[in-house]
Design a protein around this motif. Structure first.
Motif, PDB file in Angstrom:
ATOM      1  N   ASN A  43       7.266   0.278   0.806  1.00  0.00           N
ATOM      2  CA  ASN A  43       6.870  -0.897   0.038  1.00  0.00           C
ATOM      3  C   ASN A  43       6.370  -0.435  -1.334  1.00  0.00           C
ATOM      4  O   ASN A  43       5.622   0.541  -1.426  1.00  0.00           O
ATOM      5  CB  ASN A  43       5.765  -1.642   0.803  1.00  0.00           C
ATOM      6  N   GLN A  44       6.787  -1.113  -2.394  1.00  0.00           N
ATOM      7  CA  GLN A  44       6.462  -0.637  -3.747  1.00  0.00           C
ATOM      8  C   GLN A  44       4.974  -0.420  -3.948  1.00  0.00           C
ATOM      9  O   GLN A  44       4.549   0.618  -4.476  1.00  0.00           O
ATOM     10  CB  GLN A  44       6.981  -1.616  -4.797  1.00  0.00           C
ATOM     11  N   LEU A  45       4.158  -1.389  -3.533  1.00  0.00           N
ATOM     12  CA  LEU A  45       2.726  -1.283  -3.745  1.00  0.00           C
ATOM     13  C   LEU A  45       2.133  -0.131  -2.955  1.00  0.00           C
ATOM     14  O   LEU A  45       1.341   0.662  -3.473  1.00  0.00           O
ATOM     15  CB  LEU A  45       2.045  -2.600  -3.346  1.00  0.00           C
ATOM     16  N   VAL A  46       2.525  -0.006  -1.686  1.00  0.00           N
ATOM     17  CA  VAL A  46       1.990   1.051  -0.829  1.00  0.00           C
ATOM     18  C   VAL A  46       2.404   2.418  -1.352  1.00  0.00           C
ATOM     19  O   VAL A  46       1.577   3.334  -1.477  1.00  0.00           O
ATOM     20  CB  VAL A  46       2.468   0.867   0.627  1.00  0.00           C
ATOM     21  N   ARG A  47       3.694   2.560  -1.701  1.00  0.00           N
ATOM     22  CA  ARG A  47       4.152   3.883  -2.132  1.00  0.00           C
ATOM     23  C   ARG A  47       3.577   4.246  -3.496  1.00  0.00           C
ATOM     24  O   ARG A  47       3.210   5.406  -3.734  1.00  0.00           O
ATOM     25  CB  ARG A  47       5.680   3.927  -2.184  1.00  0.00           C
ATOM     26  N   ALA A  48       3.510   3.285  -4.397  1.00  0.00           N
ATOM     27  CA  ALA A  48       2.936   3.576  -5.714  1.00  0.00           C
ATOM     28  C   ALA A  48       1.487   4.023  -5.574  1.00  0.00           C
ATOM     29  O   ALA A  48       1.041   4.962  -6.252  1.00  0.00           O
ATOM     30  CB  ALA A  48       3.037   2.347  -6.610  1.00  0.00           C
ATOM     31  N   THR A  49       0.745   3.365  -4.696  1.00  0.00           N
ATOM     32  CA  THR A  49      -0.657   3.748  -4.486  1.00  0.00           C
ATOM     33  C   THR A  49      -0.760   5.150  -3.900  1.00  0.00           C
ATOM     34  O   THR A  49      -1.536   5.986  -4.378  1.00  0.00           O
ATOM     35  CB  THR A  49      -1.353   2.743  -3.552  1.00  0.00           C
ATOM     36  N   ASN A  50       0.020   5.416  -2.864  1.00  0.00           N
ATOM     37  CA  ASN A  50      -0.054   6.729  -2.215  1.00  0.00           C
ATOM     38  C   ASN A  50       0.373   7.856  -3.143  1.00  0.00           C
ATOM     39  O   ASN A  50      -0.269   8.919  -3.187  1.00  0.00           O
ATOM     40  CB  ASN A  50       0.812   6.733  -0.949  1.00  0.00           C
ATOM     41  N   LEU A  51       1.450   7.661  -3.892  1.00  0.00           N
ATOM     42  CA  LEU A  51       1.904   8.704  -4.814  1.00  0.00           C
ATOM     43  C   LEU A  51       0.895   8.913  -5.940  1.00  0.00           C
ATOM     44  O   LEU A  51       0.645  10.049  -6.358  1.00  0.00           O
ATOM     45  CB  LEU A  51       3.270   8.332  -5.392  1.00  0.00           C
ATOM     46  N   THR A  52       0.313   7.824  -6.417  1.00  0.00           N
ATOM     47  CA  THR A  52      -0.674   7.934  -7.489  1.00  0.00           C
ATOM     48  C   THR A  52      -1.909   8.697  -7.016  1.00  0.00           C
ATOM     49  O   THR A  52      -2.402   9.599  -7.709  1.00  0.00           O
ATOM     50  CB  THR A  52      -1.080   6.536  -7.988  1.00  0.00           C
ATOM     51  N   VAL A  53      -2.404   8.360  -5.834  1.00  0.00           N
ATOM     52  CA  VAL A  53      -3.577   9.063  -5.302  1.00  0.00           C
ATOM     53  C   VAL A  53      -3.269  10.545  -5.109  1.00  0.00           C
ATOM     54  O   VAL A  53      -4.071  11.419  -5.481  1.00  0.00           O
ATOM     55  CB  VAL A  53      -4.033   8.426  -3.976  1.00  0.00           C
TER      56      VAL A  53
END
Length: 682
Positions: free
Chosen positions: A172-182
């Motif tokens: 999911n875009q939001l989940v993956r963007a958050t995880n990759l950013t962290v």
């Protein structure tokens, strides 16, 4: 007030309304491996939420050996002997030139070696001795990038695409963007805290798992630490490029750009539909915002609207560098200094695209150039996440090379998939967030410049063709079993395909890292050799004259010589960087350019029709870059255990189709030869 959406979630506050501790507990987050209780300290003065979650969650790992432990004792990049460089240069010219051209080039090379080249070489050595802290190629190579006035998109910036998360729901875009950013910020924190594992090539992989060995190395004084590793056949690599990985941008200036960094900045830059957003992702002591608050900020950005900015400034980073430098000055004069600073100093740029990737070709276009409006190509790197959660990196090339970016990508992919910061099951919602949307003052001149840049960009990207190839008959394991170099076999296939397509050998560039030396960059491997020429002629022109055993011997000779060239390049014993540095030195003096460099043969060998680079990594799906010349091909390739893949760019669609057909045919011919089958001679 921070809230977690999920079954049984509760929020409450203790302390004064101005400053206090916030406690949040939710059964939903326990599935993510989080602690049952977390505490937050809110300062309304700074609009800040700082978490006291386990400090290990702020780093990708904690290395026993300090990150830059080996840097002071790294060996210096050697300057080859001029005579050796000329010999290697002439060997590389041999398959490209006719007899008369070769004799003329040889004469010019000998004159250069015995005359002005000897003086330049002596001066280069003297300069190198005065700059003991760096390498002889660092300054000239950086100047080459920063002085180029060509647009950096398509011409310089490469891209690398990550594999999808193994758990599909995490894409999911939001989940993956958050995880990759962290995970990216955890990498940044490990680097800044000097606890990121140093880059080391281990001949014996078991040493990489030995804590005792690492502890021994960590106890060695820094001025001899490299030698201690060397005697155990562990080779530390240069890590000086990492300084520009975060909080950095290339800033356009007239005639020569500059690299800008501000490592004190704590904010993330997010782009959505050509709009710019920033928020602090680190607290004042460097701890990462709680992942669910980061996610909440991204929700806020994603919900801001779907309308593309009327005049997206991102297009300006696709312009000619002098043109962009002039427009940037207008932006600053119009009162946009603070906004431009926030873009330049941001830790990195996160690009949230709204579209869904259709296929691998569409993916390559997305990561290489996108639609222009949702990119800031000047940032050291941009993390791109599409609407379906596909992710990749586009990076500016002047500050560093693929080896540093690949290390970063591998760590971020592994951390984000094995230790995800958020899960699809829980979503954080903030009643208010501290996301700032950047606004810009633009006069008619700036608006017109954006429009013109967009028109140029759209015209250029429509000329670009990108096509992938997957060859499934063999891969690395098969080739090693056949006692062949996998890289040599793929490079040979490119040479045979080019000979079939062009009817001759063409200049070819393969990048090789020289990170084994202090401030090393890259050296060039020249896969077009007299051996590959003989092999190409045997497979294309004279195939009826050779049986499978004879062809196998030719391939074996090419493989052995290619490995020799690889070794020379990795040891800093190529000729390209040496001759480049001598030319740079001659130009810096302001005198006439030596005749050697004006030779059409020298110009031709540097007109690289095939520009190649391997992107093999367990985290990488595909990667690529634009061709370096209008009539050439940009070939990014991966060598997997059981198959080979490449991604090829070109401005000549018909030629690209023909080249891909020839490349696949060459690999199939090799497979038949390896299997002892006679080739079809029709």
């Amino acid at each position: 007030m921070l809230c977690l959406k999920g079954p049984g979630a509760r929020c409450w506050r203790s302390g004064s309304p101005r400053r206090g501790w916030w406690r949040v507990w939710s059964p939903a987050v326990r599935g993510a491996g989080a602690d049952d209780a977390r505490y937050y300290w809110r300062s309304t003065e700074h609009a800040l939420v700082a978490s006291t979650w386990d400090l290990d969650h702020h780093y990708v790992h904690r290395s026993i050996i300090p990150t830059l432990h080996f840097q002071p004792s790294l060996p210096r990049l050697p300057i080859p002997e001029l005579e050796d460089s000329i010999k290697r240069y002439m060997a590389a010219q041999k398959p490209l030139l006719g007899d008369n051209e070769y004799r003329n080039t040889e004469k010019l090379a000998m004159t250069f070696k015995n005359g002005v080249g000897k003086d330049l070489h002596r001066n280069l050595i003297e300069l190198d001795k005065k700059n003991f802290h760096t390498s002889y190629i660092t300054g000239p190579w950086l100047d080459m990038y920063l002085s180029s006035r060509d647009p950096i998109v398509l011409n310089f910036n490469p891209f690398i695409t990550l594999k999808r998360d193994p758990q599909e729901s995490y894409n999911n875009q939001l989940v993956r963007a958050t995880n990759l950013t962290v995970s990216a910020i955890k990498f940044r924190n490990s680097l800044r805290s000097h606890i990121l594992e140093p880059d080391i090539y281990y001949v014996n992989p078991e040493w990489s798992k030995s804590k005792a060995f690492k502890r021994f190395l960590s106890l060695l004084p820094t001025w001899i630490s490299w030698y201690g590793a060397y005697f155990a056949e562990a080779y530390p690599l240069d890590m000086s490029q990492y300084v520009h990985l975060f909080n950095s941008s290339r800033v356009p200036k007239q005639d020569k750009d500059e690299l800008f960094s501000d490592h004190a900045a704590r904010h993330l830059l997010v782009m959505r539909n050509g709009h710019f957003y920033v928020f602090d992702i680190l607290d004042p002591i460097g701890n990462i915002l709680h992942p669910y608050e980061i996610q909440a900020h991204l929700i806020n950005i994603l919900q801001d609207g779907e309308t593309v900015a009327e005049y997206p400034l991102g297009y300006l980073t696709t312009e000619n560098r002098n043109t962009w430098a002039a427009v940037r000055e207008q932006l600053l004069q119009a009162g946009n200094e603070e906004s431009m600073y926030k873009i330049d100093s941001a830790i990195f740029c996160l690009c949230l695209d709204s579209f869904i990737v259709q296929n691998s070709t569409h993916l390559s276009h997305c990561m290489l150039h996108g639609y222009g409006y949702n990119r800031w190509f000047d940032k050291s790197f941009s993390l791109i996440v599409t609407g379906d959660g596909t992710a990749g990196i586009n990076f500016e090339h002047s500050w560093g090379d693929g080896i540093a970016v690949l290390r970063f990508i591998n760590e971020v992919y592994t951390d984000s998939t094995k230790h995800p910061a958020v899960t699809p099951r829980s979503t954080a919602v903030l009643c208010s967030t501290n996301v700032e949307k950047l606004e810009f003052h633009m006069n008619e001149s700036i608006q017109s410049a954006v429009t013109v840049a967009r028109q140029k960009f759209d015209k250029q990207i429509h000329k670009m063709t990108v096509k992938p190839l997957e060859f499934r008959k063999f891969g690395k394991k098969y080739l090693i079993q056949e006692r062949m170099s996998p890289d040599a076999v793929f490079q040979l296939a490119c040479q045979v395909a080019a000979y079939r397509h062009f009817g001759k050998m063409v200049p070819t560039y393969e990048a090789c890292s020289t990170a084994g030396f202090k401030h090393g960059r890259t050296e060039t491997i020249r896969p077009a050799t007299i051996y590959t020429k003989q092999c190409a002629q045997a497979f294309i022109r004279d195939r009826k004259k050779y049986n499978a055993q004879e062809l196998r011997k030719l391939i074996d000779s090419c493989s052995k010589y290619h490995k020799f060239l690889q070794m020379e390049a990795a040891l800093g014993q190529g000729f390209d960087r040496h001759l480049f540095a001598l030319r740079y030195l001659a130009e810096s003096r302001g005198g006439p350019i030596p005749e050697f460099y004006q030779d059409p043969a020298y110009q031709y060998i540097n007109h690289n029709i095939l520009s190649t680079s391997t992107l093999s990594s367990p985290s990488v799906f595909l990667g690529g870059f634009g061709p370096v010349v209008p009539d050439g091909f940009g070939i990014g390739y991966n060598i997997y255990d059981y198959w080979l893949g490449c991604n090829i760019t070109s401005y000549m669609e018909k030629d690209l189709d023909e080249f891909l057909f020839s490349l696949e045919g060459s690999l199939s011919d090799f497979f038949d030869v390896f299997e002892g089958r006679s080739l079809n001679t029709d």
